[in-house]
Write a protein that holds these residues in place. Sequence first.
Motif, PDB file in Angstrom:
ATOM      1  N   GLU A 269      73.097  19.366 101.031  1.00  0.00           N
ATOM      2  CA  GLU A 269      73.737  19.008  99.760  1.00  0.00           C
ATOM      3  C   GLU A 269      75.164  18.510  99.992  1.00  0.00           C
ATOM      4  OE1 GLU A 269      73.279  22.653  97.673  1.00  0.00           O
ATOM      5  OE2 GLU A 269      71.136  22.325  97.239  1.00  0.00           O
ATOM      6  N   GLU A 270      75.871  19.138 100.921  1.00  0.00           N
ATOM      7  CA  GLU A 270      77.238  18.700 101.235  1.00  0.00           C
ATOM      8  C   GLU A 270      77.241  17.270 101.774  1.00  0.00           C
ATOM      9  OE1 GLU A 270      79.056  21.431 103.957  1.00  0.00           O
ATOM     10  OE2 GLU A 270      78.504  23.186 102.755  1.00  0.00           O
ATOM     11  N   LEU A 271      76.292  16.966 102.660  1.00  0.00           N
ATOM     12  CA  LEU A 271      76.258  15.643 103.280  1.00  0.00           C
ATOM     13  C   LEU A 271      75.820  14.573 102.286  1.00  0.00           C
ATOM     14  CD1 LEU A 271      74.790  16.592 106.780  1.00  0.00           C
ATOM     15  CD2 LEU A 271      77.182  16.263 106.128  1.00  0.00           C
ATOM     16  N   GLU A 272      74.946  14.944 101.362  1.00  0.00           N
ATOM     17  CA  GLU A 272      74.581  13.997 100.298  1.00  0.00           C
ATOM     18  C   GLU A 272      75.774  13.698  99.402  1.00  0.00           C
ATOM     19  OE1 GLU A 272      71.192  15.886  98.516  1.00  0.00           O
ATOM     20  OE2 GLU A 272      69.796  14.618  99.648  1.00  0.00           O
ATOM     21  N   ASP A 273      76.603  14.706  99.152  1.00  0.00           N
ATOM     22  CA  ASP A 273      77.806  14.494  98.341  1.00  0.00           C
ATOM     23  C   ASP A 273      78.777  13.527  99.013  1.00  0.00           C
ATOM     24  OD1 ASP A 273      76.892  16.181  96.374  1.00  0.00           O
ATOM     25  OD2 ASP A 273      78.055  17.922  97.045  1.00  0.00           O
ATOM     26  N   LEU A 274      78.692  13.423 100.342  1.00  0.00           N
ATOM     27  CA  LEU A 274      79.550  12.490 101.079  1.00  0.00           C
ATOM     28  C   LEU A 274      78.964  11.076 101.110  1.00  0.00           C
ATOM     29  CD1 LEU A 274      80.573  14.746 104.116  1.00  0.00           C
ATOM     30  CD2 LEU A 274      81.955  14.163 102.111  1.00  0.00           C
ATOM     31  N   GLY A 275      77.767  10.906 100.552  1.00  0.00           N
ATOM     32  CA  GLY A 275      77.173   9.576 100.458  1.00  0.00           C
ATOM     33  C   GLY A 275      75.997   9.332 101.374  1.00  0.00           C
ATOM     34  N   GLY A 276      75.732  10.241 102.319  1.00  0.00           N
ATOM     35  CA  GLY A 276      74.618  10.040 103.233  1.00  0.00           C
ATOM     36  C   GLY A 276      73.273  10.314 102.577  1.00  0.00           C
ATOM     37  N   LYS A 277      72.233   9.707 103.125  1.00  0.00           N
ATOM     38  CA  LYS A 277      70.865  10.014 102.680  1.00  0.00           C
ATOM     39  C   LYS A 277      70.303  11.063 103.631  1.00  0.00           C
ATOM     40  CE  LYS A 277      66.285   8.137 101.614  1.00  0.00           C
ATOM     41  NZ  LYS A 277      66.248   8.703 100.257  1.00  0.00           N
ATOM     42  N   VAL A 278      69.858  12.186 103.077  1.00  0.00           N
ATOM     43  CA  VAL A 278      69.396  13.304 103.893  1.00  0.00           C
ATOM     44  C   VAL A 278      67.887  13.461 103.756  1.00  0.00           C
ATOM     45  CG1 VAL A 278      69.541  15.790 104.297  1.00  0.00           C
ATOM     46  CG2 VAL A 278      71.604  14.502 103.664  1.00  0.00           C
ATOM     47  N   LEU A 279      67.218  13.547 104.897  1.00  0.00           N
ATOM     48  CA  LEU A 279      65.803  13.909 104.935  1.00  0.00           C
ATOM     49  C   LEU A 279      65.735  15.364 105.378  1.00  0.00           C
ATOM     50  CD1 LEU A 279      64.215  10.791 106.667  1.00  0.00           C
ATOM     51  CD2 LEU A 279      64.688  11.171 104.248  1.00  0.00           C
ATOM     52  N   PHE A 280      65.550  16.239 104.423  1.00  0.00           N
ATOM     53  CA  PHE A 280      65.464  17.675 104.697  1.00  0.00           C
ATOM     54  C   PHE A 280      63.989  17.982 104.925  1.00  0.00           C
ATOM     55  CE2 PHE A 280      65.462  22.205 103.564  1.00  0.00           C
ATOM     56  CZ  PHE A 280      66.557  22.649 104.295  1.00  0.00           C
ATOM     57  N   LEU A 281      63.616  18.132 106.185  1.00  0.00           N
ATOM     58  CA  LEU A 281      62.206  18.124 106.566  1.00  0.00           C
ATOM     59  C   LEU A 281      61.580  19.510 106.454  1.00  0.00           C
ATOM     60  CD1 LEU A 281      62.608  15.655 109.530  1.00  0.00           C
ATOM     61  CD2 LEU A 281      61.717  15.163 107.253  1.00  0.00           C
ATOM     62  N   GLY A 282      61.588  19.998 105.217  1.00  0.00           N
ATOM     63  CA  GLY A 282      60.992  21.282 104.897  1.00  0.00           C
ATOM     64  C   GLY A 282      59.889  21.102 103.878  1.00  0.00           C
ATOM     65  N   GLU A 283      59.850  21.998 102.911  1.00  0.00           N
ATOM     66  CA  GLU A 283      58.753  22.010 101.950  1.00  0.00           C
ATOM     67  C   GLU A 283      58.671  20.719 101.149  1.00  0.00           C
ATOM     68  OE1 GLU A 283      57.070  25.004  98.486  1.00  0.00           O
ATOM     69  OE2 GLU A 283      58.420  25.734 100.046  1.00  0.00           O
ATOM     70  N   GLU A 284      59.833  20.090 100.902  1.00  0.00           N
ATOM     71  CA  GLU A 284      59.835  18.843 100.136  1.00  0.00           C
ATOM     72  C   GLU A 284      59.024  17.753 100.833  1.00  0.00           C
ATOM     73  OE1 GLU A 284      62.370  20.644 101.050  1.00  0.00           O
ATOM     74  OE2 GLU A 284      63.874  20.862  99.469  1.00  0.00           O
ATOM     75  N   TRP A 285      58.899  17.872 102.153  1.00  0.00           N
ATOM     76  CA  TRP A 285      58.122  16.907 102.929  1.00  0.00           C
ATOM     77  C   TRP A 285      56.736  17.448 103.275  1.00  0.00           C
ATOM     78  CZ3 TRP A 285      58.937  12.216 105.971  1.00  0.00           C
ATOM     79  CH2 TRP A 285      59.972  11.428 105.464  1.00  0.00           C
TER      80      TRP A 285
END
Length: 332
Positions: A269-285
């Motif tokens: 969430e912190e890195l997304e707030d900085l503008g990056g696109k994050v692939l959090f490779l857990g349950e969402e994937w």
Amino acid sequence: METYTEKEIRGQFGALRKILSKKQNLTKEVKEIRVEDYDGVIFVGCGSSYYISLIALSFFRELFSNCSEAIPGGEILLSPETHLKEDKKYLVFLISRSGESTETVRAGEFLKKNYDTTLVSLTTEPDSSLVKIGDISIILDDAREKSVVMTQSFTVMVAFFLALFRGWKNIEIFDEEMVDKAEKFYKTTRDKIKSLLSDRDFDHFVFLGQGYAYGLAQEGALKVKEMSIGFSEGFHSLEYRHGPKSIITDKSLIFIFPLFYDEEKRLAEELEDLGGKVLFLGEEWGILDDIDKNYRFLFWIPIFHEFGLQRALYRGLNPDNPKNLTKVVKLD
């Protein structure tokens, strides 16, 4: 025309099944090793094989109390006194896909001459130099590759170490059903991975993981470098807060391999707030928390293989002919 790299990425699940079917035989080759007889256990490799060493080290430390370390082959040659003591006995795993990586072979020869060691050579090539110097040789020839970039043999070697160490402790290892799940997951995510390339014009790739996933993060970054000539980095997840995040932009694509969900989700969430696109490779994937954390590499490794491959093809590059690289690093 399908490249060797593509065939071997697709073929890693079949190679895993073959290794599983032979796991009793593979374990038998080293079943007489008594880890408690050694003062230290060392994993030696170069490049991708060094990252296998880091992952194997994590698996080993979860189960055994011996002093243990993962060391690049060149470090053994240049600074052995930093890591080794002459009055200690070592179990050494020498790891090389080709069995011909000069620094790994020379490190093995050096250790054999100067220290009290048992050398275990792990390779895919039965007639290699590494096999000749090993006291014990483990040959995973079902994972042999023609491509320059290491893919399926990486996955198989990681799986082998997990199976070996769990076997020494009489702990069950994943079965073919888990490999089937991983292959199904891979097939359902290939288009999703490919679509990332049209999402934004990414020019910065970050791979993050804690525990054994740190080795995966390093390997993921290396695959993007090798196959697609991309600017990529690998870090321990939480270390990324401490300076490296300064270069995050809206063209940064960040892969997180979560073994520690809450803390790594907060980081995402912190890195997304900085503008990056994050692939959090857990349950969402689709990688569920009920999958043993030590088996999640079966789902994660093909993701960065496929991404490196697709980015190379997207850029008009031949993944079988990566810039400045050869299949084996051999020195005079």
